[in-house]
Scaffold this motif. Structure first.
Motif, short mmCIF file in Angstrom:
data_model
loop_
_atom_site.label_atom_id
_atom_site.label_comp_id
_atom_site.label_asym_id
_atom_site.label_seq_id
_atom_site.Cartn_x
_atom_site.Cartn_y
_atom_site.Cartn_z
N GLN A 156 5.46 24.98 52.97
CA GLN A 156 5.15 24.97 51.80
C GLN A 156 4.34 25.97 51.43
OE1 GLN A 156 4.54 21.43 50.06
NE2 GLN A 156 6.20 20.84 50.02
N ALA A 157 3.56 26.55 51.56
CA ALA A 157 2.70 27.37 51.18
C ALA A 157 2.77 28.58 52.33
CB ALA A 157 1.26 27.01 51.61
N THR A 158 3.64 28.81 53.41
CA THR A 158 4.14 30.24 53.34
C THR A 158 5.89 30.47 53.07
OG1 THR A 158 5.70 28.48 55.62
CG2 THR A 158 3.23 29.64 56.30
N THR A 159 6.53 29.73 52.35
CA THR A 159 7.14 29.46 51.30
C THR A 159 6.62 30.52 50.12
OG1 THR A 159 9.01 28.15 52.70
CG2 THR A 159 8.99 28.52 50.71
N LEU A 160 6.17 29.71 49.73
CA LEU A 160 5.60 30.61 48.25
C LEU A 160 4.79 31.70 48.97
CD1 LEU A 160 3.36 27.55 47.46
CD2 LEU A 160 5.37 28.96 46.33
N LEU A 161 4.39 32.31 49.68
CA LEU A 161 4.21 33.50 50.15
C LEU A 161 4.87 34.38 50.79
CD1 LEU A 161 0.84 32.98 52.71
CD2 LEU A 161 1.17 34.06 50.32
N SER A 162 6.16 33.72 50.92
CA SER A 162 7.33 34.16 51.41
C SER A 162 8.29 35.07 49.88
CB SER A 162 8.52 33.71 52.10
OG SER A 162 9.54 34.68 51.95
N GLN A 163 7.40 34.24 48.75
CA GLN A 163 8.37 34.85 47.51
C GLN A 163 8.06 35.02 46.41
OE1 GLN A 163 8.42 30.45 45.70
NE2 GLN A 163 10.61 29.41 46.21
N ALA A 164 6.05 34.88 46.86
CA ALA A 164 5.66 36.15 46.75
C ALA A 164 5.43 37.97 47.34
CB ALA A 164 3.81 36.29 46.56
N GLY A 165 6.33 37.81 48.18
CA GLY A 165 6.44 38.81 49.23
C GLY A 165 5.84 39.31 50.37
N VAL A 166 4.98 37.95 50.68
CA VAL A 166 3.97 38.48 51.43
C VAL A 166 4.14 37.43 52.71
CG1 VAL A 166 1.84 37.52 52.19
CG2 VAL A 166 1.75 38.17 49.94
N ASP A 167 4.49 38.51 54.25
CA ASP A 167 5.35 37.51 55.54
C ASP A 167 3.71 37.81 56.46
OD1 ASP A 167 6.05 37.38 57.42
OD2 ASP A 167 6.76 39.24 58.03
N VAL A 168 3.83 36.30 55.99
CA VAL A 168 2.45 34.89 57.20
C VAL A 168 3.06 35.63 58.61
CG1 VAL A 168 1.55 33.10 57.89
CG2 VAL A 168 2.36 33.25 55.79
N GLY A 169 3.69 36.06 59.22
CA GLY A 169 4.43 36.19 60.46
C GLY A 169 4.26 35.15 61.26
N GLU A 170 4.19 35.11 62.69
CA GLU A 170 4.31 33.90 63.29
C GLU A 170 3.93 32.61 63.27
OE1 GLU A 170 6.30 32.16 65.88
OE2 GLU A 170 5.82 33.89 66.92
N THR A 171 4.79 30.98 62.71
CA THR A 171 3.43 30.03 63.11
C THR A 171 4.07 28.96 63.62
OG1 THR A 171 5.53 29.77 60.82
CG2 THR A 171 4.14 30.86 59.83
N ASP A 172 4.77 29.36 64.17
CA ASP A 172 5.41 28.16 65.66
C ASP A 172 4.25 27.43 66.43
OD1 ASP A 172 8.26 28.13 64.95
OD2 ASP A 172 8.26 29.42 66.07
N LEU A 173 3.88 25.92 65.97
CA LEU A 173 2.99 25.40 67.13
C LEU A 173 3.61 26.01 68.70
CD1 LEU A 173 1.23 23.91 67.68
CD2 LEU A 173 2.68 21.45 68.15
N LEU A 174 3.72 26.29 68.81
CA LEU A 174 4.78 26.19 69.98
C LEU A 174 3.66 27.80 70.67
CD1 LEU A 174 6.70 26.39 72.04
CD2 LEU A 174 7.92 27.71 71.24
N VAL A 175 3.64 29.00 70.11
CA VAL A 175 1.80 29.98 70.36
C VAL A 175 1.17 29.00 70.81
CG1 VAL A 175 1.39 31.65 69.24
CG2 VAL A 175 2.74 31.06 67.83
N CYS A 176 0.74 27.93 70.78
CA CYS A 176 -0.36 27.41 70.89
C CYS A 176 -0.16 25.81 72.13
CB CYS A 176 -1.04 26.22 69.80
SG CYS A 176 -1.59 27.68 68.83
N ILE A 177 1.05 26.00 72.48
CA ILE A 177 1.91 25.54 74.15
C ILE A 177 1.07 25.91 74.84
CG2 ILE A 177 3.16 23.76 74.79
CD1 ILE A 177 3.94 22.65 71.95
N PRO A 178 0.79 25.21 76.02
CA PRO A 178 0.27 26.80 77.42
C PRO A 178 1.91 25.98 78.25
CG PRO A 178 -1.57 25.06 77.20
CD PRO A 178 -0.04 24.50 76.09
N ASN A 179 1.77 27.60 78.06
CA ASN A 179 2.81 27.74 79.51
C ASN A 179 2.35 27.91 80.98
OD1 ASN A 179 5.35 28.98 80.60
ND2 ASN A 179 5.64 30.84 78.55
N HIS A 180 3.41 27.24 81.22
CA HIS A 180 2.74 26.97 82.75
C HIS A 180 4.08 27.94 83.75
CE1 HIS A 180 0.27 24.03 81.83
NE2 HIS A 180 1.11 23.66 80.54
N ILE A 181 4.55 28.43 83.14
CA ILE A 181 5.04 29.70 84.07
C ILE A 181 4.37 30.40 84.97
CG2 ILE A 181 7.23 31.77 84.29
CD1 ILE A 181 8.96 30.38 82.49
#
Length: 181
Positions: A156-181
């Motif tokens: 919800q906070a990132t949506t409110l920031l978007s409404q204010a014209g601010v892009d938080v960028g990447e937010t996905d948990l996937l960024v923190c999950i190790p890639n085992h390739i």
């Protein structure tokens, strides 16, 4: 101390994700003037400041409940010393910079505490009281709720920031999950 399992590893990852995302959200919000931080945008808790405050109130209340676990969790001693909020909307800070500093402190406490949780702690049934009365629930499930609550309202906070014209960028948990390739 029992060895770390996938559940313990997941808890630690969620604590680190929480810290990373809060740092991103607060950094994005820090660029807004105070009136924009407090502008009612029709969210559950009105404004961005209200939403971030609610997350902090929830974290404080849940950490105080978690501190009642028989493991004692000495790393939660500082949270025991805080007067519990009396409502889910009780303003904890008027000043955004003070709120941001407290958030950083709280997130480091969560990361450190999460690293101390052992497998044997997770199956305990935790007794606690909330506004609806007495409860007894599995500690691991309560931890998953703790992190899910943060994620839900941070969305919800990132949506409110978007409404204010601010892009938080990447937010996905996937960024923190190790890639085992």
């Amino acid at each position: 101390m029992s060895r770390c399992t996938h559940r313990c590893t997941h808890i630690r990852m969620m604590a680190e994700y929480n810290q990373w995302m809060n740092a991103r959200v607060y950094a994005a919000a820090a660029g807004l003037p105070p009136d924009e931080l407090r502008r009612d945008r029709g969210a559950f808790f009105g404004s961005l400041m209200g939403t971030l405050n609610h997350i902090m109130v929830g974290d404080t209340l849940w950490l105080q409940r978690h501190a009642q676990h028989p493991a004692g969790f000495p790393l939660l001693d500082p949270i025991r010393a805080i007067t519990p909020p009396t409502s889910l909307t009780q303003p904890l800070f008027d000043d955004f910079a003070a709120m941001q500093a407290h958030r950083q402190w709280l997130d480091q406490l969560i990361v450190d505490w999460a690293a101390s949780i052992t497998e044997s702690d997770l199956d305990h049934l935790l007794d606690y009281r909330n506004s609806r009365g007495e409860n007894r629930r599995q500690f691991f499930a309560l931890l998953m709720h703790f992190f899910n609550h943060q994620t839900h309202h941070r969305g919800q906070a990132t949506t409110l920031l978007s409404q204010a014209g601010v892009d938080v960028g990447e937010t996905d948990l996937l960024v923190c999950i190790p890639n085992h390739i």
